[in-house]
Design an enzyme around this catalytic site. Sequence first.
Site, short mmCIF file in Angstrom:
data_model
loop_
_atom_site.label_atom_id
_atom_site.label_comp_id
_atom_site.label_asym_id
_atom_site.label_seq_id
_atom_site.Cartn_x
_atom_site.Cartn_y
_atom_site.Cartn_z
CG ASN A 109 -1.83 1.18 1.32
OD1 ASN A 109 -1.70 2.15 0.57
ND2 ASN A 109 -2.78 1.12 2.24
NE ARG A 129 -4.32 3.96 -1.30
CZ ARG A 129 -3.83 5.12 -0.90
NH1 ARG A 129 -2.58 5.22 -0.51
NH2 ARG A 129 -4.58 6.20 -0.91
CG HIS A 146 -7.81 8.44 0.76
ND1 HIS A 146 -7.89 9.81 0.87
CD2 HIS A 146 -6.48 8.15 0.74
CE1 HIS A 146 -6.69 10.32 0.92
NE2 HIS A 146 -5.80 9.34 0.84
NE ARG A 170 -1.54 15.17 -1.87
CZ ARG A 170 -2.05 13.95 -1.74
NH1 ARG A 170 -3.14 13.61 -2.39
NH2 ARG A 170 -1.46 13.08 -0.94
CD GLU A 172 -6.13 2.54 3.04
OE1 GLU A 172 -6.33 3.19 2.00
OE2 GLU A 172 -5.23 2.79 3.85
#
Length: 407
Positions: free
Chosen positions: A7, A94, A184, A245, A390
């Site tokens: 991931n 992922r 996500h 970001r 995840e």
Amino acid sequence: MKILVINCGSSSLKYQLMDMEDESVLCKGVIERIGLKILGGEENVILKVNGEKIAYDKELLTHTDAFNEVKYLISESEYKVVDSFDEIDAIGHRIVQGGPYYKHSVLVDSKVEKDIEDLSPLAPLHNPAHIQGYRACLNVVGPDVPQVFVFDTAFHSTMPPKAYMFAVPYEYYEKYKVRRYGAHGTSHKYVSLRVAEKMGKSPKDLKVITCHLGNGSSVTAVQNGEVVDTSMGLTPLDGFMMGTRSGGIDPSVVTFIMDKENLTPKEMDTILNKKSGVMAISGVSSDDRDICAAQAEGNERAILAHEMQAYQIAKFIGAYTAAMNGVDAIVFTGGIGENGAWLRSKICSYLGYLGVKIDEEVNKVTVKGAEAELTKPEDKVRVFILATDEELMIARDTKEIAESLKK
């Protein structure tokens, strides 16, 4: 069946080796601060095996370097859990951006690899890292070990056009598929299912707002088990401010700065993705732990960065409450979502109109990996901290596809 899950985040690589016979975890860990300077004494490489935690610091410049470190830990170090990579039956990855092409997990072949690489402009901090991880695995295990891509965008594919379309000339959607995709998704899916479990209800009977907060962050509205809106857009740049970001800003800010600074689109993209957000406002770091430390010392810019972040997240929660005409549960997850007591508290302080009043003592003592409810079961809107998984979601999809190849 043993499955290795990789991931790759924008500055991290989580890994987990699972025995899918009972979904037990043989080992897991994370490598953080990839491409970032390691502070003195900071342990950024972590392995957990047999109840023991091994941690040390090592500067790793790329995700390929990070994967090679994982390979060493799993199969070569004194803590190894397999004698060779031949014992690994399949690898699941992922993938942040699958564009309009991939609404389900898929077995990787050369076409899938090229598609994901071509979609890199839509996830410039992630898809290139995912491809690096995939190719590094391919070099080690060869083409005979199945590798599966599990897409963050897949869970968001239920969004209606009114949520995913942008108000730009329609031809850009027709020609380039310019629209909201989200990210996500694997995490949002897991915690939306987990919170329903915790509440003893079916996902189809709930309105949930999931807040995945980390170096990259997004908020998602999940109504009756399906996504109706999410904060990230065409790329993971949209939404609210993150580690490096900018999040959503007035579009004219982009053209104004480009004109004043004589910047190319690529240069502007680098500024928005890698030189903005919390790092730009604080002047300290993109890592929330560094921001917390600076805030505790009274650093005004670090305080401002956190204030801005909490305010913006609270606005998204309010917007999604309106979009679903109500909300039953709000979930915090992800590295900051699970660890950031100050941020959780500040966000919830804006939610009094929903009747939200969290237990501050519970909020302060929670730690990453723990599950906790910050409200009471009888409250109209319940607030949870849930550790996302995840890796388990990715492993399940990988197992299903790998097993289908044997039929």
